[in-house]
Design an enzyme around this catalytic site. Structure first.
Site, PDB file in Angstrom:
ATOM      1  N   ASP A  36     -20.881  52.379 108.105  1.00  0.00           N
ATOM      2  CA  ASP A  36     -21.733  52.605 109.339  1.00  0.00           C
ATOM      3  C   ASP A  36     -20.777  52.500 110.682  1.00  0.00           C
ATOM      4  O   ASP A  36     -21.180  52.175 111.752  1.00  0.00           O
ATOM      5  CB  ASP A  36     -22.745  51.475 109.345  1.00  0.00           C
ATOM      6  CG  ASP A  36     -22.161  50.203 109.240  1.00  0.00           C
ATOM      7  OD1 ASP A  36     -20.986  50.189 109.135  1.00  0.00           O
ATOM      8  OD2 ASP A  36     -22.798  49.057 109.523  1.00  0.00           O
ATOM      9  N   HIS A 242       4.197  68.801 109.562  1.00  0.00           N
ATOM     10  CA  HIS A 242       3.084  68.186 109.933  1.00  0.00           C
ATOM     11  C   HIS A 242       3.199  66.657 109.218  1.00  0.00           C
ATOM     12  O   HIS A 242       2.030  66.202 108.858  1.00  0.00           O
ATOM     13  CB  HIS A 242       1.879  68.727 109.738  1.00  0.00           C
ATOM     14  CG  HIS A 242       1.578  70.082 110.622  1.00  0.00           C
ATOM     15  ND1 HIS A 242       0.688  71.016 110.252  1.00  0.00           N
ATOM     16  CD2 HIS A 242       2.264  70.410 111.789  1.00  0.00           C
ATOM     17  CE1 HIS A 242       0.771  72.092 111.329  1.00  0.00           C
ATOM     18  NE2 HIS A 242       1.489  71.781 111.991  1.00  0.00           N
ATOM     19  N   ASP A 259       6.864  64.574 117.816  1.00  0.00           N
ATOM     20  CA  ASP A 259       5.848  65.466 118.055  1.00  0.00           C
ATOM     21  C   ASP A 259       4.733  64.917 118.672  1.00  0.00           C
ATOM     22  O   ASP A 259       3.901  64.524 117.711  1.00  0.00           O
ATOM     23  CB  ASP A 259       5.524  66.675 117.252  1.00  0.00           C
ATOM     24  CG  ASP A 259       4.628  67.920 117.521  1.00  0.00           C
ATOM     25  OD1 ASP A 259       4.352  67.586 118.638  1.00  0.00           O
ATOM     26  OD2 ASP A 259       5.007  68.931 117.140  1.00  0.00           O
ATOM     27  N   ASP A 270       1.531  68.625 124.706  1.00  0.00           N
ATOM     28  CA  ASP A 270       2.057  68.728 123.340  1.00  0.00           C
ATOM     29  C   ASP A 270       3.640  68.786 123.422  1.00  0.00           C
ATOM     30  O   ASP A 270       4.238  69.830 123.766  1.00  0.00           O
ATOM     31  CB  ASP A 270       1.630  70.004 122.640  1.00  0.00           C
ATOM     32  CG  ASP A 270       2.027  70.085 121.187  1.00  0.00           C
ATOM     33  OD1 ASP A 270       2.809  69.355 120.659  1.00  0.00           O
ATOM     34  OD2 ASP A 270       1.598  71.068 120.680  1.00  0.00           O
ATOM     35  N   HIS A 349       8.140  78.736 111.451  1.00  0.00           N
ATOM     36  CA  HIS A 349       6.722  78.692 112.101  1.00  0.00           C
ATOM     37  C   HIS A 349       6.981  79.409 113.237  1.00  0.00           C
ATOM     38  O   HIS A 349       8.114  80.067 113.715  1.00  0.00           O
ATOM     39  CB  HIS A 349       6.366  77.262 112.368  1.00  0.00           C
ATOM     40  CG  HIS A 349       7.328  76.662 113.211  1.00  0.00           C
ATOM     41  ND1 HIS A 349       7.627  76.800 114.539  1.00  0.00           N
ATOM     42  CD2 HIS A 349       8.159  75.586 112.930  1.00  0.00           C
ATOM     43  CE1 HIS A 349       8.443  76.022 115.082  1.00  0.00           C
ATOM     44  NE2 HIS A 349       8.969  75.361 114.095  1.00  0.00           N
ATOM     45  N   HIS A 353       1.928  78.485 120.932  1.00  0.00           N
ATOM     46  CA  HIS A 353       0.543  78.362 120.889  1.00  0.00           C
ATOM     47  C   HIS A 353       0.038  78.208 122.317  1.00  0.00           C
ATOM     48  O   HIS A 353       0.669  77.559 123.212  1.00  0.00           O
ATOM     49  CB  HIS A 353      -0.205  77.432 119.693  1.00  0.00           C
ATOM     50  CG  HIS A 353       0.344  76.285 119.935  1.00  0.00           C
ATOM     51  ND1 HIS A 353      -0.241  75.341 120.878  1.00  0.00           N
ATOM     52  CD2 HIS A 353       1.351  75.548 119.261  1.00  0.00           C
ATOM     53  CE1 HIS A 353       0.231  73.997 120.698  1.00  0.00           C
ATOM     54  NE2 HIS A 353       1.227  74.258 119.870  1.00  0.00           N
ATOM     55  N   HIS A 360      -4.268  73.497 119.805  1.00  0.00           N
ATOM     56  CA  HIS A 360      -3.867  74.919 119.473  1.00  0.00           C
ATOM     57  C   HIS A 360      -5.238  75.430 120.313  1.00  0.00           C
ATOM     58  O   HIS A 360      -6.309  75.689 119.738  1.00  0.00           O
ATOM     59  CB  HIS A 360      -3.934  74.859 118.002  1.00  0.00           C
ATOM     60  CG  HIS A 360      -2.798  74.347 117.435  1.00  0.00           C
ATOM     61  ND1 HIS A 360      -2.577  74.206 116.213  1.00  0.00           N
ATOM     62  CD2 HIS A 360      -1.554  74.117 117.825  1.00  0.00           C
ATOM     63  CE1 HIS A 360      -1.534  73.530 115.919  1.00  0.00           C
ATOM     64  NE2 HIS A 360      -0.637  73.535 116.854  1.00  0.00           N
ATOM     65  N   GLU A 383       8.291  76.174 121.232  1.00  0.00           N
ATOM     66  CA  GLU A 383       8.855  75.176 120.226  1.00  0.00           C
ATOM     67  C   GLU A 383       9.816  75.882 119.124  1.00  0.00           C
ATOM     68  O   GLU A 383       9.210  76.070 118.073  1.00  0.00           O
ATOM     69  CB  GLU A 383       7.730  74.446 119.754  1.00  0.00           C
ATOM     70  CG  GLU A 383       6.466  75.510 119.145  1.00  0.00           C
ATOM     71  CD  GLU A 383       5.293  74.519 118.922  1.00  0.00           C
ATOM     72  OE1 GLU A 383       5.404  73.698 117.807  1.00  0.00           O
ATOM     73  OE2 GLU A 383       4.087  74.682 119.349  1.00  0.00           O
ATOM     74  N   TYR A 387      15.194  73.595 110.444  1.00  0.00           N
ATOM     75  CA  TYR A 387      14.776  72.793 109.200  1.00  0.00           C
ATOM     76  C   TYR A 387      15.689  72.837 108.078  1.00  0.00           C
ATOM     77  O   TYR A 387      15.264  73.861 107.397  1.00  0.00           O
ATOM     78  CB  TYR A 387      13.380  72.678 109.091  1.00  0.00           C
ATOM     79  CG  TYR A 387      12.544  72.616 110.318  1.00  0.00           C
ATOM     80  CD1 TYR A 387      12.161  71.393 111.119  1.00  0.00           C
ATOM     81  CD2 TYR A 387      12.051  73.829 111.127  1.00  0.00           C
ATOM     82  CE1 TYR A 387      11.285  71.520 112.138  1.00  0.00           C
ATOM     83  CE2 TYR A 387      11.305  73.983 112.106  1.00  0.00           C
ATOM     84  CZ  TYR A 387      10.861  72.898 112.736  1.00  0.00           C
ATOM     85  OH  TYR A 387      10.321  72.816 113.941  1.00  0.00           O
ATOM     86  N   ARG A 404      13.369  70.225 116.524  1.00  0.00           N
ATOM     87  CA  ARG A 404      12.448  70.931 117.237  1.00  0.00           C
ATOM     88  C   ARG A 404      12.406  70.618 118.663  1.00  0.00           C
ATOM     89  O   ARG A 404      12.461  69.147 118.901  1.00  0.00           O
ATOM     90  CB  ARG A 404      11.058  70.933 116.708  1.00  0.00           C
ATOM     91  CG  ARG A 404       9.966  71.886 117.158  1.00  0.00           C
ATOM     92  CD  ARG A 404       8.762  72.108 116.647  1.00  0.00           C
ATOM     93  NE  ARG A 404       7.898  70.769 116.175  1.00  0.00           N
ATOM     94  CZ  ARG A 404       8.033  70.164 115.095  1.00  0.00           C
ATOM     95  NH1 ARG A 404       8.398  70.716 114.090  1.00  0.00           N
ATOM     96  NH2 ARG A 404       6.896  69.274 115.030  1.00  0.00           N
ATOM     97  N   GLU A 406      10.085  71.154 122.020  1.00  0.00           N
ATOM     98  CA  GLU A 406       8.886  71.895 122.426  1.00  0.00           C
ATOM     99  C   GLU A 406       8.711  71.389 123.889  1.00  0.00           C
ATOM    100  O   GLU A 406       8.748  70.197 124.172  1.00  0.00           O
ATOM    101  CB  GLU A 406       7.690  71.534 121.524  1.00  0.00           C
ATOM    102  CG  GLU A 406       6.628  71.996 121.938  1.00  0.00           C
ATOM    103  CD  GLU A 406       5.302  71.518 120.913  1.00  0.00           C
ATOM    104  OE1 GLU A 406       4.292  72.194 120.992  1.00  0.00           O
ATOM    105  OE2 GLU A 406       5.631  70.410 120.170  1.00  0.00           O
TER     106      GLU A 406
END
Length: 438
Positions: A36, A242, A259, A270, A349, A353, A360, A383, A387, A404, A406
């Site tokens: 609940d 991710h 990130d 972002d 990747h 975006h 996104h 970005e 890797y 990375r 970005e």
């Protein structure tokens, strides 16, 4: 954002719809977390864009029927209820909502079924996002069937159903001045959070300690929630795109990839930054980092009106591929590697975006099969990354390094504005701020 901004968005939608059309846009509902209890409420992005109304279980109805000279805006929302408001918080109620949000009409939610039947009647076109909200689908199709069955009473259902997202996605792609100001502020808060994480980092602490520092900085500036699941990946975890477990100890000699972006008034930042846990890059980390940074800076040279994201991405692929060849991680000539896409093992990747009410954000990247040209008012990420998985078939010194970088860019008349440039990203800047804490 003020009521005039939302009114302008509604007018833009009304003008873009075909004549004699009606549109239905539902708000979000509470989502059960367990038993609940519920997750913190987050308004549906389309509904937020058109109303700014912060409550669940509401509907916006817009009509540009000829009988309404300036169009008609109608809100259905939860009614005032003193007992429920004691438990769950204050509600606007129809009367206050109509006045505060500058709507033409507002009614209690329980009157939706009957009044929506009359509102839809005799419109030629119906705009709504079929499949976006199952309960709205059920409601709309039930009313349409009822109108079709009532033709003897002079009722008429719309003959054409159109996906409202075709219009709204294009509208949301170009940000207004008010939206840009919010995104700029969200970006500034996120930059502060990344700096805080850098100055807090040290071996022996945990990834979740950095996550906590970031979220604390968000909240202290009025951004109560992250825009997405915060990624704090140290060592080989940085090679999981991710990764959100954020539960491993920080180790001396590793890099940590963060990130993270906050959400402010519905709008997202972002940012990704990668830095050494210890405050100093190793030789191998430095070599790979410089490739990624150079790739991003080269991409920036192509981020301007009338160019495309794909042009920038093609250049990034070349910079990263050549860099990996120079280090001996890839073999052969540049053209051959590009053709065979060997870089995809290490850069798998896309480059960018859209950014806005969703991290996104909406908006197609192609128009009529062609890459979309950039226009002033668009906000996007840039970005690039490299890797090298812990089990990659390369020299051991490269294994487990993930990087990375970005940033968030606003397209301007002559180029771009980097909204996140305050977050350090050169090796010298990062090492200095981690050493001196400022």
């Amino acid at each position: 954002m003020n009521t005039a901004d939302f009114s302008q968005a509604r007018q833009g939608l009304l003008q873009a719809m075909l004549p004699n059309s009606i549109a239905i846009v539902p708000a979000a509902s509470l989502v059960t977390r367990s038993r609940d209890t519920h997750f913190p409420f987050r308004q549906d992005s389309y509904f937020q864009y058109l109303t700014g109304f912060p409550e669940p279980d509401a509907y916006l109805v817009l009509s540009n029927h000829t009988e309404y000279a300036n169009g008609l805006s109608v809100l259905f929302c939860l009614d005032k209820d003193p007992e429920q408001e004691i438990w769950h918080g204050r509600r606007y109620g129809p009367k206050q909502a109509k006045k505060h949000f500058k709507l033409d009409m507002a009614f209690p939610l329980e009157e939706l079924d009957g009044l929506l039947f009359d509102l839809i009647d005799c419109h030629q076109h119906l705009y709504f996002a079929q499949g976006h909200n199952p309960s709205t689908d059920e409601l709309v199709f039930e009313i349409l069937e009822g109108l079709r069955c009532a033709h003897k009473q002079g009722r008429r259902a719309p003959s054409c159903i159109i996906d409202i997202r075709v219009i709204l996605d294009e509208m949301r792609l170009i940000k207004s001045d008010a939206e840009i100001q919010i995104i700029r502020k969200a970006a500034d808060i996120a930059c502060k959070a990344h700096i805080r994480a850098m100055t807090f980092s040290q071996a022996g602490k945990n990834e979740y300690h950095l996550e906590a520092e970031i979220h604390h900085e968000f909240a202290m500036h009025g951004a109560k929630h992250p825009a997405y699941g915060t990624i704090v990946g140290s060592g080989g975890n940085a090679c999981i795109l991710h990764y959100t477990e954020n539960n491993q100890a920080l180790r001396q000699g590793d890099l940590v990839l963060i990130d993270a972006g906050c959400e402010l008034q519905g709008y997202a930042a972002d940012i990704t930054r990668t830095f050494p846990v210890s405050g100093t890059f190793s030789k191998e980390q430095r070599q790979l980092y410089e490739i990624v940074l150079e790739a991003q800076l080269q991409a920036f040279t192509l981020i301007k009106p009338n160019n495309t994201i794909q042009q920038a991405n093609d250049l990034v692929k070349e910079v990263i591929t050549q860099g990996l060849i120079d280090l001996g991680i890839l073999k052969g000539e540049l053209a051959e590697n590009i053709e065979q896409q060997t870089y995809r093992e290490y850069y798998m990747h896309g480059l960018s975006h859209w950014l806005g009410l969703d991290v996104h954000d909406v908006g197609h990247h192609k128009v009529d099969g062609q890459d979309r040209a950039l226009k002033p008012g668009m906000v996007l990420t840039v970005e690039p990354g490299i890797y090298i998985a812990p089990d990659a078939k390369v020299d051991r010194k490269w294994q487990g390094i993930g990087i990375r970088i970005e940033d968030n860019l606003l397209i301007t008349e002559n180029g771009y504005e980097n909204l996140t440039q305050a977050a350090p990203k050169t090796i010298a800047e990062i090492e200095d701020i981690m050493a001196n804490g400022k």
